[in-house]
Design a protein around this motif. Structure first.
Motif, PDB file in Angstrom:
ATOM      1  N   GLY A   1      12.215  11.242  17.183  1.00 49.03           N
ATOM      2  CA  GLY A   1      12.301  11.913  15.885  1.00 49.03           C
ATOM      3  C   GLY A   1      13.562  12.731  15.715  1.00 49.03           C
ATOM      4  O   GLY A   1      14.669  12.258  16.010  1.00 49.03           O
ATOM      5  N   THR A   2      13.412  13.957  15.256  1.00 47.25           N
ATOM      6  CA  THR A   2      14.581  14.797  14.947  1.00 47.25           C
ATOM      7  C   THR A   2      15.333  15.224  16.199  1.00 47.25           C
ATOM      8  O   THR A   2      16.453  15.733  16.087  1.00 47.25           O
ATOM      9  N   GLU A   3      14.760  15.011  17.374  1.00 44.09           N
ATOM     10  CA  GLU A   3      15.456  15.368  18.611  1.00 44.09           C
ATOM     11  C   GLU A   3      16.284  14.201  19.149  1.00 44.09           C
ATOM     12  O   GLU A   3      16.829  14.279  20.249  1.00 44.09           O
ATOM     13  N   PHE A   4      16.391  13.136  18.376  1.00 41.67           N
ATOM     14  CA  PHE A   4      17.255  11.997  18.710  1.00 41.67           C
ATOM     15  C   PHE A   4      18.433  11.957  17.749  1.00 41.67           C
ATOM     16  O   PHE A   4      18.267  12.091  16.531  1.00 41.67           O
ATOM     17  N   THR A   5      19.641  11.783  18.288  1.00 35.67           N
ATOM     18  CA  THR A   5      20.840  11.581  17.483  1.00 35.67           C
ATOM     19  C   THR A   5      21.568  10.352  18.007  1.00 35.67           C
ATOM     20  O   THR A   5      21.848  10.263  19.219  1.00 35.67           O
ATOM     21  N   PHE A   6      21.843   9.407  17.129  1.00 37.84           N
ATOM     22  CA  PHE A   6      22.594   8.224  17.563  1.00 37.84           C
ATOM     23  C   PHE A   6      23.988   8.649  18.027  1.00 37.84           C
ATOM     24  O   PHE A   6      24.669   9.445  17.373  1.00 37.84           O
TER      25      PHE A   6
ATOM     26  N   LEU B   1      21.341  12.686  22.680  1.00 37.40           N
ATOM     27  CA  LEU B   1      22.386  11.903  22.034  1.00 37.40           C
ATOM     28  C   LEU B   1      22.455  10.570  22.764  1.00 37.40           C
ATOM     29  O   LEU B   1      22.818  10.514  23.946  1.00 37.40           O
ATOM     30  N   GLU B   2      22.132   9.496  22.068  1.00 34.18           N
ATOM     31  CA  GLU B   2      21.871   8.234  22.753  1.00 34.18           C
ATOM     32  C   GLU B   2      22.207   7.047  21.854  1.00 34.18           C
ATOM     33  O   GLU B   2      21.995   7.082  20.643  1.00 34.18           O
ATOM     34  N   TYR B   3      22.742   5.989  22.470  1.00 37.20           N
ATOM     35  CA  TYR B   3      23.145   4.786  21.745  1.00 37.20           C
ATOM     36  C   TYR B   3      21.972   3.867  21.423  1.00 37.20           C
ATOM     37  O   TYR B   3      21.969   3.169  20.406  1.00 37.20           O
ATOM     38  N   ASP B   4      20.965   3.868  22.280  1.00 36.33           N
ATOM     39  CA  ASP B   4      19.834   2.953  22.166  1.00 36.33           C
ATOM     40  C   ASP B   4      18.852   3.471  21.106  1.00 36.33           C
ATOM     41  O   ASP B   4      18.201   4.500  21.291  1.00 36.33           O
ATOM     42  N   HIS B   5      18.694   2.719  20.031  1.00 33.50           N
ATOM     43  CA  HIS B   5      17.840   3.147  18.925  1.00 33.50           C
ATOM     44  C   HIS B   5      16.358   3.152  19.284  1.00 33.50           C
ATOM     45  O   HIS B   5      15.555   3.695  18.523  1.00 33.50           O
ATOM     46  N   ARG B   6      15.991   2.582  20.420  1.00 28.83           N
ATOM     47  CA  ARG B   6      14.590   2.650  20.823  1.00 28.83           C
ATOM     48  C   ARG B   6      14.140   4.100  20.994  1.00 28.83           C
ATOM     49  O   ARG B   6      12.961   4.418  20.815  1.00 28.83           O
ATOM     50  N   PHE B   7      15.083   4.976  21.321  1.00 30.50           N
ATOM     51  CA  PHE B   7      14.736   6.380  21.537  1.00 30.50           C
ATOM     52  C   PHE B   7      14.643   7.180  20.242  1.00 30.50           C
ATOM     53  O   PHE B   7      14.412   8.388  20.274  1.00 30.50           O
TER      54      PHE B   7
END
Length: 237
Positions: free
Chosen positions: A129-134, A119-125
């Protein structure tokens, strides 16, 4: 203190800037900031290239404006291995990494099969893929319903050392945490010790997290479980 979740990361609490919201850097780190900011969109060379030690994990360059200060390798590996040890005690392990991309990267390096969500604010991450949530900590429960009460291990690294930030991250933790047997690890400044105990019933371990940028603030690792001989044990035990 790995990544920001604020729409205006240097200004909080009715527009006033507080010293405890902004990490204090050593003189060496301040000198290095120019390079960090200039290279914020440059990726670190992959380990397979031979230009960095094999055990290192490739990371994006820190963005100081987002309060990004990556853990050093020893810290990231130690916490990642602790999380994986906890997963072994669970029937259906799942890990949520709140604003700590360094930990996520090392978890996947050590065990690519671990079920983990960043769970991260930086959209570079978003490359994860599906393991990233803004995630914006100002909106602590503005998350997909599929994540609610889905994680038995949660590691959080609030981007700022303010009471407001920790309170909101605590709301996110309550949203994510699965009922029953679960583990919580919090990496934040020593100044948050009393708040961590009050909000989340956490105690500090003897292990001291370190950042590559050598922050002047003293950081601690807090847990809701007794780590025993690991992580140096609970302080005072």
């Amino acid at each position: 203190m790995e990544s920001a979740g604020a729409t205006n990361p240097l200004q909080q609490n009715d527009g006033a800037v507080f010293d405890d919201d902004i990490p204090q850097l050593s003189s060496h780190a301040l000198e290095a900031l120019r390079e960090f900011i200039a290279e914020q969109n440059r990726t670190v060379v992959e380990a397979s290239s031979g230009e960095q030690p094999e055990e290192e994990v490739a990371l994006l360059a820190e963005d100081w404006r987002l309060s990004q200060f990556w853990y050093d390798r020893e810290t990231a590996e130690t916490v990642a291995r602790e999380v994986l040890a906890l997963c072994e005690t669970l029937e259906f392990p799942s890990v949520a990494c709140i604003a700590c991309p360094t930990l996520y990267a090392y978890l996947k390096k050590i065990d690519p099969n671990v079920q983990a969500q960043l769970l991260e604010y930086d959209h570079r991450f978003s490359s994860y893929g599906t393991e990233f949530t803004f995630y914006d900590y100002n909106k602590p429960e503005d998350l997909p319903s599929s994540l609610k009460h889905s994680y038995s291990v949660i590691v959080a690294d609030p981007p700022y050392l303010s009471q407001e930030c920790l309170e909101k991250v605590s709301e996110t933790i309550s949203f994510l945490l699965r009922s029953g047997k679960s583990y919580l690890l919090l990496l934040t400044g020593d100044v948050q010790k009393d708040r961590a105990a009050e909000l989340l019933d956490l105690r500090p371990c003897r292990f001291r997290p370190q950042h590559s940028s050598k922050l002047g603030n003293e950081f601690r690792l807090f847990t809701n479980y007794d780590p025993g001989m690991r992580l140096g044990g609970w302080e005072g035990e």
